[in-house]
Motif scaffolding. Structure first.
Motif, mmCIF file in Angstrom:
data_model
loop_
_atom_site.group_PDB
_atom_site.id
_atom_site.type_symbol
_atom_site.label_atom_id
_atom_site.label_comp_id
_atom_site.label_asym_id
_atom_site.label_seq_id
_atom_site.Cartn_x
_atom_site.Cartn_y
_atom_site.Cartn_z
ATOM 1 N N GLU A 109 0.804 -1.216 0.000
ATOM 2 C CA GLU A 109 0.000 0.000 0.000
ATOM 3 C C GLU A 109 0.844 1.275 0.000
ATOM 4 O OE1 GLU A 109 -0.300 -1.707 4.279
ATOM 5 O OE2 GLU A 109 -0.073 -2.456 2.223
ATOM 6 N N ASP A 110 2.146 1.148 0.308
ATOM 7 C CA ASP A 110 3.034 2.311 0.262
ATOM 8 C C ASP A 110 3.674 2.501 -1.117
ATOM 9 O OD1 ASP A 110 2.766 3.390 2.830
ATOM 10 O OD2 ASP A 110 4.126 1.903 3.686
ATOM 11 N N GLY A 111 3.361 1.636 -2.048
ATOM 12 C CA GLY A 111 3.872 1.800 -3.399
ATOM 13 C C GLY A 111 3.422 3.135 -3.972
ATOM 14 N N GLY A 112 4.333 3.849 -4.595
ATOM 15 C CA GLY A 112 4.007 5.153 -5.153
ATOM 16 C C GLY A 112 4.089 6.292 -4.157
ATOM 17 N N GLN A 113 4.449 6.003 -2.894
ATOM 18 C CA GLN A 113 4.620 7.042 -1.890
ATOM 19 C C GLN A 113 6.120 7.327 -1.689
ATOM 20 O OE1 GLN A 113 2.191 8.830 0.034
ATOM 21 N NE2 GLN A 113 0.891 8.046 -1.633
#
Length: 565
Positions: free
Chosen positions: A169-173
């Protein structure tokens, strides 16, 4: 503490000595300087005659950036001592008449700080992440950084969050780090960040510190929207800047010198005013032009800010005259004293820089296979520069070891370097280790008396034996005695609280000679080649070159103070 004129704050004309704790003195023999080591050597600073000590960070830290990656703002790193040791240092320093400033690092924390660990553990959009500058990436799936900013230490100024958390869920952060990836930037738009730092200030003020040096003071607030900037990292280092095309406007980029920083310092000023004793702040505000830098020292903000244009000025009479004049005028317009500094923990030591081909802006370190400075010329100019520095009205900052005439360690082996600048640049920038080498105290002891075992966390050059403090203490013609005498006469003559009047020495070429009066002292700094005669019948108070003093002249690359009373 040494009394000043009644009603005049101590910091307006103080001489302040910077201590880099890891490299000052080691009490336990592990090769790393510590707080008890500093306490044991405070007599040296009292003998030298300085008014205050500025301690670089001593907080708990994983040392990814020499302690400027803070893991706890209200503690002491176990390698450097304890809070009780810090209390003893304050007590001992105050007993010797020395005030103490501590370093505050508000732009970023360590990635090991509990605030950042809590932010990583929390979900996107949480209050915990709101303390830092987390942003979604750009491009498909957020695979690219949010903008094109570069880290001052090299490489992108953004790192992916999922690389640390491992969560899909932290992908792209991403999170912002203006410096090393292990130094995440705080978000100063957060009221909670501001509240927590006011608590930090209170913690140290109530412990008795006399003020704060504020790291990256111009960088806390970023431009709204974090827009792209093409100025590049090199334009952001140590006060560098980029001029907008076709304009004289200085562009420090959207990460620096935003108007919002001034609200922070106004609130801190109000907080410090609730404590007795003229508590002070000095800002590392690398800002141009001088009129804009002076905004940081308006009456309701900081008391002082470092004078980077002077630090970076060429050894040239016209350039020095211009930067001194502009600095005094800009700070005077807001009622603030000007600060003067020649070296610090981030730049090549001036005893080497002044022996360099380019005597202006410091290179990012010097290595063994780089062209080497002229050591004799650098030391000669450094002695003269000391008399210039200490004759100017305002406050003077000294970096540990400059009173010994220490040069940069320019032949430090690359395999012992620890500066993140060296690693993040892929070895293209030598970094700052060469100016952070442990001090030499005793010529005939292992490690030159830095500690009881001879161990030092960075190796010392063997030629430093001749510059050890004990050797120089026994030599009235040494750099150490020059500094002590200059500091003493500066105080007795009131030069720090004086005023400057540019003058011309008879028959001297003004393009090679810098001459001014401060109260009843004529200061002559010869950066040219032709010797300048001391005015007939006048007594030389101090001279950077004993041979010149004997001959009654101020020779090339030397300086003198002349009694005009």
């Amino acid at each position: 503490m040494r009394p000043g004129p009644e009603g005049v704050p101590w910091w307006r004309d103080a001489v302040i000595y910077q201590v880099y704790p890891k490299s000052f003195a080691d009490s336990d023999g592990d090769g790393v300087g510590d707080l008890p080591g500093i306490v044991a050597r405070l007599d040296h600073l009292a003998w030298l005659g300085v008014d205050a000590v500025w301690l670089s960070p001593f907080y708990p830290s994983p040392q990814a950036d020499g302690g400027y990656d803070v893991a706890d703002y209200c503690g002491v790193d176990p390698a450097l001592g304890t809070l009780a040791d810090l209390d003893e240092l304050l007590t001992r320093a105050h007993g010797l008449g020395l005030r103490v400033l501590v370093d505050l690092v508000p732009n970023h924390t360590s990635d090991e700080h509990p605030w950042f660990r809590a932010a990583l553990a929390a979900p996107t959009g949480s209050a915990e992440r709101g303390l830092y500058l987390f942003r979604p990436g750009s491009g498909p799936g957020g695979q690219d950084p949010p903008n094109n900013w570069q880290s001052i230490f090299g490489g992108p100024a953004w790192s992916r969050v999922d690389a640390l958390t491992g969560r899909v869920e932290d992908g792209g952060q991403w999170y912002l780090h203006t410096f090393d990836a292990r130094q995440p930037d705080l978000d100063w738009e957060s009221p909670l960040v501001r509240e927590r730092f006011e608590d930090v200030l209170r913690f140290w003020l109530e412990r008795g510190v006399d003020g704060f040096r504020v790291d990256v003071a111009h960088g806390l607030v970023k431009a709204e929207g974090l827009p792209d900037w093409d100025g590049g990292a090199t334009a952001m280092v140590m006060g560098g800047s980029a001029h907008a095309p076709g304009s004289d406007v200085v562009d420090l980029g959207p990460m620096f010198d935003q108007d919002g920083v001034h609200d922070i310092y106004r609130s801190w000023n109000r907080l410090l005013a609730t404590y007795p004793g003229d508590r002070a702040m000095v800002g590392e505000a690398c800002v141009e032009p001088a009129e804009r830098a002076a905004r940081y020292v308006r009456p309701d903000e900081m008391q002082q800010a470092f004078n980077f244009p002077f630090l970076q000025c060429r050894w040239d009479a016209e350039a020095l005259r211009r930067v001194v004049t502009v600095s005094l005028e800009a700070d005077g317009a807001v009622g603030a004293p000007t600060t003067w500094v020649l070296s610090n923990h981030d730049v090549v030591r001036h005893a080497s820089l002044l022996g360099w081909v380019d005597t202006g802006r410091s290179p990012n370190g010097i290595g063994a296979d780089d062209p080497q400075p002229d050591a004799a010329l650098g030391l000669r100019r450094a002695r003269a520069a000391a008399l210039l520095l200490l004759a100017l009205p305002g406050s003077a900052y000294l970096y540990q070891g400059e009173e010994l005439g220490l040069p940069e360690h320019t032949t430090l082996p690359d395999d012992v370097r620890q500066d993140p600048m060296w690693f993040r640049s892929g070895g293209t920038e030598r970094g700052r280790d060469g100016c952070r080498v442990p001090l030499p105290w005793q010529a005939d002891r292992p490690g030159f008396g830095f500690g009881p075992t001879g161990r030092t966390w960075l190796p010392q050059p063997p030629e430093w034996a001749a510059l050890a403090a004990d050797v120089q203490r026994d030599d009235p013609g040494s750099v150490l005695w020059l500094y002590r005498d200059a500091i003493g006469r500066r105080r007795s003559r009131g030069l720090g609280s004086g005023w400057l009047e540019w003058v011309r020495v008879d028959d001297a070429d003004p393009s090679g000679v810098l001459a001014f009066r401060n109260r009843d002292v004529l200061v002559v700094v010869n950066v040219g080649d032709a010797p300048v005669a001391v005015p007939d019948g006048r007594r030389v108070l101090l001279h950077s070159d004993p041979a010149g003093a004997a001959a009654g002249v101020v020779g090339a690359d030397s300086a003198a103070w002349v009694d005009m009373a």
